[in-house]
Design a protein around this motif. Structure first.
Motif, PDB file in Angstrom:
ATOM      1  N   THR A   1      40.168  68.182 -38.452  1.00 43.16           N
ATOM      2  CA  THR A   1      41.382  67.177 -38.310  1.00 43.16           C
ATOM      3  C   THR A   1      41.428  66.448 -38.172  1.00 43.16           C
ATOM      4  O   THR A   1      42.174  65.367 -38.886  1.00 43.16           O
ATOM      5  N   VAL A   2      40.925  66.014 -37.114  1.00 40.68           N
ATOM      6  CA  VAL A   2      40.358  64.466 -36.811  1.00 40.68           C
ATOM      7  C   VAL A   2      39.301  64.140 -37.615  1.00 40.68           C
ATOM      8  O   VAL A   2      39.516  62.746 -38.238  1.00 40.68           O
ATOM      9  N   PHE A   3      38.275  64.506 -37.544  1.00 36.76           N
ATOM     10  CA  PHE A   3      37.246  64.096 -37.904  1.00 36.76           C
ATOM     11  C   PHE A   3      37.287  64.563 -40.412  1.00 36.76           C
ATOM     12  O   PHE A   3      38.017  65.286 -40.349  1.00 36.76           O
ATOM     13  N   THR A   4      36.263  63.482 -40.989  1.00 39.21           N
ATOM     14  CA  THR A   4      35.854  63.449 -41.892  1.00 39.21           C
ATOM     15  C   THR A   4      34.671  64.219 -41.868  1.00 39.21           C
ATOM     16  O   THR A   4      33.554  64.284 -41.626  1.00 39.21           O
ATOM     17  N   VAL A   5      34.939  65.695 -42.401  1.00 39.84           N
ATOM     18  CA  VAL A   5      33.674  66.824 -42.585  1.00 39.84           C
ATOM     19  C   VAL A   5      33.799  67.145 -43.604  1.00 39.84           C
ATOM     20  O   VAL A   5      34.242  67.397 -45.053  1.00 39.84           O
ATOM     21  N   THR A   6      32.438  67.641 -44.525  1.00 37.88           N
ATOM     22  CA  THR A   6      31.822  67.145 -45.853  1.00 37.88           C
ATOM     23  C   THR A   6      30.826  68.944 -46.221  1.00 37.88           C
ATOM     24  O   THR A   6      29.951  68.500 -44.792  1.00 37.88           O
ATOM     25  N   ASP A   7      30.721  69.645 -46.845  1.00 43.83           N
ATOM     26  CA  ASP A   7      30.212  70.342 -46.324  1.00 43.83           C
ATOM     27  C   ASP A   7      28.858  70.665 -46.948  1.00 43.83           C
ATOM     28  O   ASP A   7      27.329  71.291 -46.417  1.00 43.83           O
ATOM     29  N   ALA A   8      28.271  69.223 -47.738  1.00 46.43           N
ATOM     30  CA  ALA A   8      27.447  69.308 -48.155  1.00 46.43           C
ATOM     31  C   ALA A   8      26.083  67.940 -47.828  1.00 46.43           C
ATOM     32  O   ALA A   8      27.062  67.039 -46.702  1.00 46.43           O
ATOM     33  N   ALA A   9      25.243  68.245 -47.556  1.00 47.09           N
ATOM     34  CA  ALA A   9      24.789  66.583 -46.654  1.00 47.09           C
ATOM     35  C   ALA A   9      24.041  65.881 -47.605  1.00 47.09           C
ATOM     36  O   ALA A   9      24.546  66.316 -48.342  1.00 47.09           O
ATOM     37  N   PRO A  10      23.550  65.116 -46.995  1.00 47.91           N
ATOM     38  CA  PRO A  10      24.295  63.495 -47.905  1.00 47.91           C
ATOM     39  C   PRO A  10      22.475  63.537 -48.623  1.00 47.91           C
ATOM     40  O   PRO A  10      21.659  63.512 -47.280  1.00 47.91           O
ATOM     41  N   ALA A  11      22.938  63.220 -49.523  1.00 46.51           N
ATOM     42  CA  ALA A  11      21.439  63.236 -50.416  1.00 46.51           C
ATOM     43  C   ALA A  11      20.493  62.387 -50.141  1.00 46.51           C
ATOM     44  O   ALA A  11      21.222  60.854 -49.891  1.00 46.51           O
ATOM     45  N   MET A  12      19.767  62.296 -50.143  1.00 43.34           N
ATOM     46  CA  MET A  12      18.794  60.847 -49.346  1.00 43.34           C
ATOM     47  C   MET A  12      17.917  60.203 -50.768  1.00 43.34           C
ATOM     48  O   MET A  12      17.352  61.752 -50.839  1.00 43.34           O
ATOM     49  N   ASP A  13      17.362  59.465 -50.524  1.00 41.75           N
ATOM     50  CA  ASP A  13      17.011  58.923 -51.475  1.00 41.75           C
ATOM     51  C   ASP A  13      15.412  58.767 -50.894  1.00 41.75           C
ATOM     52  O   ASP A  13      14.659  58.721 -50.274  1.00 41.75           O
ATOM     53  N   ALA A  14      14.779  60.003 -52.681  1.00 47.62           N
ATOM     54  CA  ALA A  14      13.571  59.803 -52.074  1.00 47.62           C
ATOM     55  C   ALA A  14      12.319  59.215 -52.497  1.00 47.62           C
ATOM     56  O   ALA A  14      11.322  59.498 -52.371  1.00 47.62           O
ATOM     57  N   ARG A  15      12.679  57.967 -52.986  1.00 49.51           N
ATOM     58  CA  ARG A  15      11.951  56.631 -53.191  1.00 49.51           C
ATOM     59  C   ARG A  15      11.133  55.627 -52.151  1.00 49.51           C
ATOM     60  O   ARG A  15      11.646  56.415 -51.214  1.00 49.51           O
TER      61      ARG A  15
END
Length: 114
Positions: free
Chosen positions: A100-114
């Motif tokens: 409840t303190v942290f903002t937690v997302t289930d998805a890993a951040p999409a990294m730019d493949a360029r």
């Protein structure tokens, strides 16, 4: 003592910085993550996403490193987000109330493949 490793890498991406940790985050390895986060704080990065998808274990020392970085970042007007924690790490967040303190997302951040 077992040979425990934590690899930490950073990459800037579309207005934020992704810090990727892989391995175990504990008393022995937490200083590595702390050093990476402290460097970003000195650079006045305003948004940090910590990708925890590769972290198999995290103890209270690791949580304290994340908490301290989030507090300093908030003081600078920024934000810290935790992404894709594994079930064991997610459980620690829930048991301690830190989910409840942290903002937690289930998805890993999409990294730019360029």
């Amino acid at each position: 003592m077992p040979d425990v490793e934590l690899n930490v890498s950073t990459a800037s991406q579309e207005g934020h910085t992704v810090v990727t940790a892989v391995g175990e985050l504990d008393l022995y390895t937490a200083p590595r993550l702390q050093a990476a986060l402290a460097g970003l704080l000195r650079e006045k990065v305003d948004r940090i996403v910590v990708d925890l998808s590769g972290v198999e274990f995290c103890d209270s020392t690791g949580m304290n490193v994340l908490l301290a970085a989030m507090k300093r970042l908030k003081e600078q007007g920024g934000s810290l987000e935790l992404a894709a924690p594994r079930p064991a790490v997610k459980r620690i967040l829930q048991v301690t109330g830190l989910d409840t303190v942290f903002t937690v997302t289930d998805a890993a951040p999409a990294m730019d493949a360029r």
